[in-house]
Scaffold this motif. Structure first.
Motif, PDB file in Angstrom:
ATOM      1  N   GLU A 124       0.822  -1.215   0.000  1.00 38.90           N
ATOM      2  CA  GLU A 124       0.000   0.000   0.000  1.00 38.90           C
ATOM      3  C   GLU A 124       0.856   1.265   0.000  1.00 38.90           C
ATOM      4  OE1 GLU A 124      -2.814  -0.325   3.220  1.00 38.90           O
ATOM      5  OE2 GLU A 124      -3.315  -2.369   2.650  1.00 38.90           O
ATOM      6  N   ARG A 125       1.738   1.363  -0.956  1.00 40.17           N
ATOM      7  CA  ARG A 125       2.621   2.522  -1.059  1.00 40.17           C
ATOM      8  C   ARG A 125       2.167   3.523  -2.107  1.00 40.17           C
ATOM      9  NH1 ARG A 125       6.884   2.458   2.072  1.00 40.17           N
ATOM     10  NH2 ARG A 125       7.566   0.516   2.974  1.00 40.17           N
ATOM     11  N   GLU A 126       1.448   3.087  -3.142  1.00 37.70           N
ATOM     12  CA  GLU A 126       1.054   3.989  -4.228  1.00 37.70           C
ATOM     13  C   GLU A 126      -0.454   4.230  -4.217  1.00 37.70           C
ATOM     14  OE1 GLU A 126       1.195   4.398  -9.065  1.00 37.70           O
ATOM     15  OE2 GLU A 126       2.182   2.700  -8.126  1.00 37.70           O
ATOM     16  N   ASP A 127      -0.830   5.435  -3.863  1.00 36.37           N
ATOM     17  CA  ASP A 127      -2.240   5.835  -3.853  1.00 36.37           C
ATOM     18  C   ASP A 127      -2.691   6.056  -5.297  1.00 36.37           C
ATOM     19  OD1 ASP A 127      -4.736   6.930  -3.434  1.00 36.37           O
ATOM     20  OD2 ASP A 127      -3.985   8.771  -2.508  1.00 36.37           O
ATOM     21  N   VAL A 128      -3.679   5.270  -5.738  1.00 43.60           N
ATOM     22  CA  VAL A 128      -4.159   5.369  -7.123  1.00 43.60           C
ATOM     23  C   VAL A 128      -5.561   5.984  -7.182  1.00 43.60           C
ATOM     24  CG1 VAL A 128      -2.680   3.501  -7.957  1.00 43.60           C
ATOM     25  CG2 VAL A 128      -4.978   2.958  -7.097  1.00 43.60           C
ATOM     26  N   ALA A 129      -5.942   6.715  -6.149  1.00 40.15           N
ATOM     27  CA  ALA A 129      -7.291   7.295  -6.096  1.00 40.15           C
ATOM     28  C   ALA A 129      -7.540   8.275  -7.235  1.00 40.15           C
ATOM     29  CB  ALA A 129      -7.516   7.983  -4.749  1.00 40.15           C
ATOM     30  N   SER A 130      -6.586   9.131  -7.525  1.00 39.17           N
ATOM     31  CA  SER A 130      -6.814  10.151  -8.559  1.00 39.17           C
ATOM     32  C   SER A 130      -6.994   9.535  -9.943  1.00 39.17           C
ATOM     33  CB  SER A 130      -5.687  11.178  -8.568  1.00 39.17           C
ATOM     34  OG  SER A 130      -4.461  10.549  -8.865  1.00 39.17           O
ATOM     35  N   ALA A 131      -6.424   8.364 -10.164  1.00 34.66           N
ATOM     36  CA  ALA A 131      -6.568   7.699 -11.460  1.00 34.66           C
ATOM     37  C   ALA A 131      -7.827   6.832 -11.542  1.00 34.66           C
ATOM     38  CB  ALA A 131      -5.339   6.830 -11.728  1.00 34.66           C
ATOM     39  N   ASN A 132      -8.522   6.645 -10.414  1.00 28.98           N
ATOM     40  CA  ASN A 132      -9.695   5.772 -10.372  1.00 28.98           C
ATOM     41  C   ASN A 132     -10.844   6.409  -9.594  1.00 28.98           C
ATOM     42  OD1 ASN A 132      -8.572   3.057 -11.498  1.00 28.98           O
ATOM     43  ND2 ASN A 132      -7.024   3.769 -10.050  1.00 28.98           N
ATOM     44  N   PRO A 133     -11.303   7.589  -9.996  1.00 35.42           N
ATOM     45  CA  PRO A 133     -12.351   8.273  -9.215  1.00 35.42           C
ATOM     46  C   PRO A 133     -13.666   7.491  -9.157  1.00 35.42           C
ATOM     47  CG  PRO A 133     -12.001   9.378 -11.313  1.00 35.42           C
ATOM     48  CD  PRO A 133     -10.919   8.354 -11.177  1.00 35.42           C
ATOM     49  N   ASP A 134     -13.970   6.709 -10.184  1.00 36.40           N
ATOM     50  CA  ASP A 134     -15.210   5.928 -10.162  1.00 36.40           C
ATOM     51  C   ASP A 134     -15.157   4.839  -9.089  1.00 36.40           C
ATOM     52  OD1 ASP A 134     -13.151   4.828 -11.768  1.00 36.40           O
ATOM     53  OD2 ASP A 134     -14.572   3.517 -12.803  1.00 36.40           O
ATOM     54  N   ILE A 135     -14.018   4.204  -8.937  1.00 35.25           N
ATOM     55  CA  ILE A 135     -13.862   3.165  -7.908  1.00 35.25           C
ATOM     56  C   ILE A 135     -13.894   3.801  -6.525  1.00 35.25           C
ATOM     57  CG2 ILE A 135     -12.293   1.420  -6.978  1.00 35.25           C
ATOM     58  CD1 ILE A 135     -11.398   0.979  -9.938  1.00 35.25           C
ATOM     59  N   VAL A 136     -13.237   4.945  -6.361  1.00 35.55           N
ATOM     60  CA  VAL A 136     -13.270   5.659  -5.086  1.00 35.55           C
ATOM     61  C   VAL A 136     -14.714   5.999  -4.725  1.00 35.55           C
ATOM     62  CG1 VAL A 136     -12.621   7.782  -3.879  1.00 35.55           C
ATOM     63  CG2 VAL A 136     -10.935   6.587  -5.274  1.00 35.55           C
ATOM     64  N   GLY A 137     -15.472   6.530  -5.673  1.00 36.53           N
ATOM     65  CA  GLY A 137     -16.869   6.887  -5.416  1.00 36.53           C
ATOM     66  C   GLY A 137     -17.713   5.688  -5.024  1.00 36.53           C
ATOM     67  N   ARG A 138     -17.541   4.591  -5.734  1.00 36.20           N
ATOM     68  CA  ARG A 138     -18.316   3.375  -5.441  1.00 36.20           C
ATOM     69  C   ARG A 138     -17.971   2.842  -4.046  1.00 36.20           C
ATOM     70  NH1 ARG A 138     -16.697  -1.782  -7.353  1.00 36.20           N
ATOM     71  NH2 ARG A 138     -15.395  -0.646  -8.822  1.00 36.20           N
ATOM     72  N   LEU A 139     -16.681   2.776  -3.729  1.00 38.07           N
ATOM     73  CA  LEU A 139     -16.269   2.266  -2.416  1.00 38.07           C
ATOM     74  C   LEU A 139     -16.653   3.227  -1.295  1.00 38.07           C
ATOM     75  CD1 LEU A 139     -12.803   0.621  -3.154  1.00 38.07           C
ATOM     76  CD2 LEU A 139     -15.031  -0.469  -2.906  1.00 38.07           C
TER      77      LEU A 139
END
Length: 135
Positions: A81-96
Motif C-alpha cells: 500500500e505505497r502507491e495511492d491510485v485514487a486520482s486515477a480511479n475516481p469511479d472506484i473511489v466513489g463506489r467504495l
C-alpha cells in the motif's frame, strides 16, 4: 460461517467485502477502511503512516496519510500500500465511498445522546482525551 475456508474445504473466503469503520466523536465523520476484491480504500487520516510513500519512516503519530482525501490501493499490484491510485480511479473511489458510508451508517446509526453522555464527553475533552470520572 468461515469454518470451511479456515479448514481448507473451500479455497476462497465466502466474505468478499471487509469493512472497518470507526467513529471517534459524534461531531466527526467516520474513518476506517473498506476492501472489495483487489481494491482497498482508506478513509480519514491514517496515523503512523510510515508505510506510505512520501512519509518518513519514523513511525511517529505525526506521520499521517489520507487526511485530505481517501487513499485507494490496488493491493494485488501493491500489497504494501505505497502507491495511492485514487486520482486515477475516481469511479472506484466513489463506489467504495458509498459502500463505506452505507456500512458506517448501518453500524454507527445516529442515536440520541443523554445528558450523562454529554457530561462524560465533556470530562474526556477536559482531561485531554483520557477517560475520567464525570459525576
Amino acid at each position: 460461517d468461515q469454518w470451511p475456508y479456515i479448514t481448507g474445504e473451500r479455497s476462497q473466503s465466502m466474505r468478499n467485502i471487509i469493512a472497518h469503520t470507526n467513529i471517534v466523536s459524534r461531531n466527526e465523520p467516520a474513518t476506517g477502511a473498506i476492501r472489495v476484491g483487489k481494491w482497498k480504500l482508506l478513509v480519514g487520516e491514517q496515523s503512523l503512516a510510515s508505510w506510505y510513500e512520501g512519509v518518513p519512516n519514523s513511525n511517529s503519530p505525526e506521520d499521517t496519510a489520507c487526511g485530505s482525501a481517501p487513499c485507494l490501493f490496488d493491493i494485488e499490484a501493491d500489497p504494501e500500500e505505497r502507491e495511492d491510485v485514487a486520482s486515477a480511479n475516481p469511479d472506484i473511489v466513489g463506489r467504495l465511498m458509498r459502500r463505506f458510508n452505507d456500512f458506517s451508517q448501518e453500524y454507527h446509526a445516529p442515536t440520541e445522546f443523554s445528558q450523562e453522555t454529554d457530561l462524560a464527553c465533556a470530562a474526556w475533552e477536559r482531561a485531554g482525551g483520557y477517560l475520567v470520572p464525570w459525576n
